[in-house]
Design a protein around this motif. Structure first.
Motif, short mmCIF file in Angstrom:
data_model
loop_
_atom_site.label_atom_id
_atom_site.label_comp_id
_atom_site.label_asym_id
_atom_site.label_seq_id
_atom_site.Cartn_x
_atom_site.Cartn_y
_atom_site.Cartn_z
N TYR A 178 -27.26 -22.20 28.02
CA TYR A 178 -28.13 -22.74 26.97
C TYR A 178 -29.00 -21.64 26.37
CZ TYR A 178 -31.47 -25.69 24.53
OH TYR A 178 -32.25 -26.25 23.55
N LYS A 179 -29.51 -20.74 27.19
CA LYS A 179 -30.32 -19.62 26.69
C LYS A 179 -29.47 -18.74 25.75
CE LYS A 179 -33.76 -19.05 30.30
NZ LYS A 179 -34.26 -18.17 31.37
N ASP A 180 -28.27 -18.41 26.19
CA ASP A 180 -27.37 -17.59 25.36
C ASP A 180 -27.01 -18.30 24.06
OD1 ASP A 180 -27.39 -15.59 27.25
OD2 ASP A 180 -25.42 -16.08 28.07
N TYR A 181 -26.74 -19.60 24.16
CA TYR A 181 -26.39 -20.40 22.99
C TYR A 181 -27.52 -20.38 21.97
CZ TYR A 181 -25.39 -24.50 20.12
OH TYR A 181 -25.17 -25.34 19.06
N CYS A 182 -28.75 -20.62 22.44
CA CYS A 182 -29.91 -20.62 21.54
C CYS A 182 -30.12 -19.25 20.90
CB CYS A 182 -31.16 -21.04 22.30
SG CYS A 182 -31.16 -22.78 22.77
N LYS A 183 -29.93 -18.20 21.68
CA LYS A 183 -30.09 -16.83 21.16
C LYS A 183 -29.06 -16.55 20.06
CE LYS A 183 -30.08 -12.02 22.69
NZ LYS A 183 -29.82 -11.12 23.81
N LYS A 184 -27.81 -16.91 20.30
CA LYS A 184 -26.76 -16.68 19.31
C LYS A 184 -27.00 -17.50 18.05
CE LYS A 184 -23.16 -15.40 22.57
NZ LYS A 184 -21.93 -15.80 23.24
N LYS A 185 -27.43 -18.74 18.23
CA LYS A 185 -27.70 -19.62 17.10
C LYS A 185 -28.84 -19.04 16.25
CE LYS A 185 -27.65 -24.45 16.05
NZ LYS A 185 -26.35 -24.79 15.59
N LYS A 186 -29.87 -18.52 16.91
CA LYS A 186 -30.99 -17.91 16.23
C LYS A 186 -30.55 -16.66 15.45
CE LYS A 186 -35.74 -16.42 17.11
NZ LYS A 186 -36.75 -16.17 18.16
N GLU A 187 -29.69 -15.84 16.08
CA GLU A 187 -29.17 -14.64 15.42
C GLU A 187 -28.35 -15.02 14.19
OE1 GLU A 187 -27.05 -12.62 18.51
OE2 GLU A 187 -28.88 -11.89 19.46
N ASN A 188 -27.55 -16.06 14.30
CA ASN A 188 -26.72 -16.52 13.18
C ASN A 188 -27.59 -17.00 12.02
OD1 ASN A 188 -24.32 -15.89 14.39
ND2 ASN A 188 -23.96 -17.94 15.18
N LYS A 189 -28.69 -17.68 12.31
CA LYS A 189 -29.60 -18.13 11.26
C LYS A 189 -30.23 -16.94 10.55
CE LYS A 189 -30.86 -22.74 12.74
NZ LYS A 189 -31.94 -23.66 13.11
N ILE A 190 -30.58 -15.92 11.30
CA ILE A 190 -31.15 -14.71 10.70
C ILE A 190 -30.13 -14.05 9.78
CG2 ILE A 190 -32.00 -12.38 11.19
CD1 ILE A 190 -33.31 -13.58 13.73
N LEU A 191 -28.88 -14.00 10.24
CA LEU A 191 -27.82 -13.39 9.41
C LEU A 191 -27.58 -14.21 8.13
CD1 LEU A 191 -25.22 -12.28 12.10
CD2 LEU A 191 -26.72 -10.81 10.73
N GLU A 192 -27.70 -15.53 8.21
CA GLU A 192 -27.50 -16.38 7.04
C GLU A 192 -28.59 -16.14 6.00
OE1 GLU A 192 -27.30 -20.41 8.39
OE2 GLU A 192 -25.36 -20.12 9.37
#
Length: 121
Positions: free
Chosen positions: A105-119
């Motif tokens: 869950y921690k990794d998932y949230c981190k990746k999701k946050k990174e993807n939002k920044i890239l968007e």
């Protein structure tokens, strides 16, 4: 009930361990389908890169009372044979599963946050 523990030799002392309640032929056909549709998975990627034919090798048959017990037997064989191609443990205790979910869950949230920044960029 009777289950089958099998392994797949991927060359270079690399093994994958699995279990099934079906015949090895039926399980092999499912692996062959996944070889085409999930070629990014470690087992299939290794077989394709090394040009090795998929072949399930019977390790032993076991009597089990639940799928969870069959997975436990599979995990014991995975450790015994030092199978390094399996991407995940075959069996986890409740505590191990809880810890895995926490990390996932921690990794998932981190990746999701990174993807939002890239968007945004």
């Amino acid at each position: 009930m009777e289950g089958i523990i099998y392994y797949i030799d991927c060359g270079n002392n690399d093994l994958y361990v699995g279990s099934t309640v079906e015949t090895l032929g039926i399980r092999a056909s499912k692996h062959k389908y996944n070889l085409k549709t999930n070629s990014h998975r470690k087992l299939y990627k290794t077989l394709l890169e090394r040009d090795i034919e998929l072949k399930l090798i019977l390790y032993k048959t076991v009597i089990y009372h639940s799928r969870r017990q069959l997975r436990f037997f599979e995990e014991c064989v995975r450790k015994e044979l030092k199978a390094n191609i399996n991407e995940m443990k075959c069996f986890q205790s409740v505590e191990q599963r809880r810890e895995y979910k926490k990390i996932y869950y921690k990794d998932y949230c981190k990746k999701k946050k990174e993807n939002k920044i890239l968007e945004i960029i």
